[in-house]
Design a protein around this motif. Sequence first.
Motif, PDB file in Angstrom:
ATOM      1  N   PRO A  27       0.956  -1.353  -0.130  1.00 48.70           N
ATOM      2  CA  PRO A  27       0.016   0.056   0.032  1.00 48.70           C
ATOM      3  C   PRO A  27       0.845   1.305   0.086  1.00 48.70           C
ATOM      4  N   ALA A  28       1.776   1.527   0.892  1.00 50.31           N
ATOM      5  CA  ALA A  28       2.774   2.672   0.822  1.00 50.31           C
ATOM      6  C   ALA A  28       3.390   2.702  -0.498  1.00 50.31           C
ATOM      7  N   ILE A  29       3.910   1.860  -1.032  1.00 48.83           N
ATOM      8  CA  ILE A  29       4.597   1.831  -2.186  1.00 48.83           C
ATOM      9  C   ILE A  29       3.759   2.149  -3.330  1.00 48.83           C
ATOM     10  N   LEU A  30       2.542   1.633  -3.457  1.00 49.82           N
ATOM     11  CA  LEU A  30       1.660   1.882  -4.528  1.00 49.82           C
ATOM     12  C   LEU A  30       1.160   3.434  -4.543  1.00 49.82           C
ATOM     13  N   ALA A  31       0.953   3.962  -3.040  1.00 43.34           N
ATOM     14  CA  ALA A  31       0.530   5.314  -2.898  1.00 43.34           C
ATOM     15  C   ALA A  31       1.809   6.397  -3.357  1.00 43.34           C
ATOM     16  N   GLY A  32       2.831   5.820  -3.285  1.00 40.12           N
ATOM     17  CA  GLY A  32       4.005   6.692  -3.655  1.00 40.12           C
ATOM     18  C   GLY A  32       3.930   7.046  -5.122  1.00 40.12           C
ATOM     19  N   THR A  36      -3.640   3.084  -8.657  1.00 37.62           N
ATOM     20  CA  THR A  36      -5.020   2.712  -7.781  1.00 37.62           C
ATOM     21  C   THR A  36      -5.615   1.474  -8.446  1.00 37.62           C
ATOM     22  N   LYS A  37      -5.145   1.277  -9.778  1.00 37.05           N
ATOM     23  CA  LYS A  37      -5.611   0.078 -10.458  1.00 37.05           C
ATOM     24  C   LYS A  37      -4.536  -0.812 -11.016  1.00 37.05           C
ATOM     25  N   GLN A  56      -5.490  -9.617  -0.716  1.00 34.72           N
ATOM     26  CA  GLN A  56      -6.222  -8.932   0.628  1.00 34.72           C
ATOM     27  C   GLN A  56      -5.668  -7.670   0.853  1.00 34.72           C
ATOM     28  N   VAL A  57      -4.332  -7.765   0.847  1.00 43.78           N
ATOM     29  CA  VAL A  57      -3.376  -6.284   1.242  1.00 43.78           C
ATOM     30  C   VAL A  57      -4.024  -4.947   0.165  1.00 43.78           C
ATOM     31  N   LEU A  58      -4.283  -5.643  -1.018  1.00 41.75           N
ATOM     32  CA  LEU A  58      -4.663  -4.191  -1.947  1.00 41.75           C
ATOM     33  C   LEU A  58      -5.907  -3.833  -1.563  1.00 41.75           C
ATOM     34  N   SER A  59      -7.005  -4.799  -1.333  1.00 43.40           N
ATOM     35  CA  SER A  59      -8.297  -4.643  -0.892  1.00 43.40           C
ATOM     36  C   SER A  59      -8.454  -3.301   0.520  1.00 43.40           C
ATOM     37  N   GLN A  60      -7.493  -3.886   1.488  1.00 41.74           N
ATOM     38  CA  GLN A  60      -7.304  -2.783   2.410  1.00 41.74           C
ATOM     39  C   GLN A  60      -6.696  -1.374   2.084  1.00 41.74           C
ATOM     40  N   ALA A  61      -6.257  -1.288   1.007  1.00 43.97           N
ATOM     41  CA  ALA A  61      -5.961  -0.055   0.478  1.00 43.97           C
ATOM     42  C   ALA A  61      -6.731   0.681  -0.583  1.00 43.97           C
ATOM     43  N   ASN A  62      -7.858   0.032  -0.926  1.00 41.46           N
ATOM     44  CA  ASN A  62      -8.702   0.322  -1.984  1.00 41.46           C
ATOM     45  C   ASN A  62      -8.135   0.641  -3.319  1.00 41.46           C
TER      46      ASN A  62
END
Length: 370
Positions: A27-32, A36-37, A56-62
């Motif tokens: 999540p933190a790396i994707l957000a950087g 989102t897809k 599961q990890v991605l679902s928690q980060a929408n």
Amino acid sequence: MCKEEIIMTTNCMSNYSYGPNCFDELPAILAGYGFTKVVFIGGKRALASSQTEVKQVLSQANVEVTASLVYGVESTQANIDRLVATEEVAAADVIFGFGGGKALDTAKMVAMELAKPIFTFPTICSNCSAGTAVAVIYHDDGSFDRYGFPPVPLHVFINTQVIANAPAKYFWAGIGDGISKAPEVAHCVAHAKETGMELPHTATLGAAIAASSKGAFYQYGPQGIADVKNNLASRAVEEVALDIVVSTGYASNLVNQKEFYFNSCHAHAFYNATTAIKREGEYLHGQIVSFGVLVLHAYYQEDEELQRVLAFNHRLGLPVTLAQLGLSQADIPKVVEVAMTTNEYKHLPFEPDQFAAAIKRADELGQALS
């Protein structure tokens, strides 16, 4: 007075996360990056090994997963074209590639053709594809076609528990491939210096990393194989996995440039040539390359290193004879003929008779161990 031309260059290297919990960092790396897809591309077993936990990890980060797609069974242009034309791939911000060399090479080429970034998830540790800017493309019949040169993945997630849970044969083959990096790069660099080339910084750094990769395979390889057989994400597994994916991967990227190519020579020329010979059985890339390392040392008459690799291969069950690869000495002329058409021969030409003699000598030394 003419102004000296200024050549701007950029060398990109993959970032990486490792350990049994490295997926938690997604999540933190994707957000950087603002992604989102994502779309999953990988082997059937590779996806099964990891995609549930990653989802599961991605679902928690929408973060939306547009699709989970099996790449096929070979890294062919047909499979690349099929995935490039898939709507769910086009809709994603970033591609997630799961698997070993062929799956990741396919995903990297798809990413290149669509100008999309890629994260890689090596689920086996059979070679350094997860972090390299090189892809091996095969014909539909399984014979070697060409190299592709996609950009490096943005990030590599080396989950050591996933790797420890995978069949040990892939980890074993990864060691076989890994032991080729240091000697192949060293001989390519030596040849370049003999022709009068003054090595630039990039080549010097790549050669140093390649040399640094050598020791871990011999130090941790046997224990790492034993631990993978017991599904243990141990220190030995971690050291070998990082050596395969990061050390040899970084070296490959640095010594594979437009101005020079020092990435591979005799061992991979041997491997690429053998793909043209039809035979029964499964022979993994690194498994064949490990015999090619014997051929390399036999070619240069490096007897001490030849004996060291011979003993190491024999201890690990890596091939020391042609018969263990479904080949015989009758196949040597064909291997030599095809080897002389390879990228490796183009950049470091070798004497065909001497190459043939090296293959024969390596085989005969291996037979003497049986």
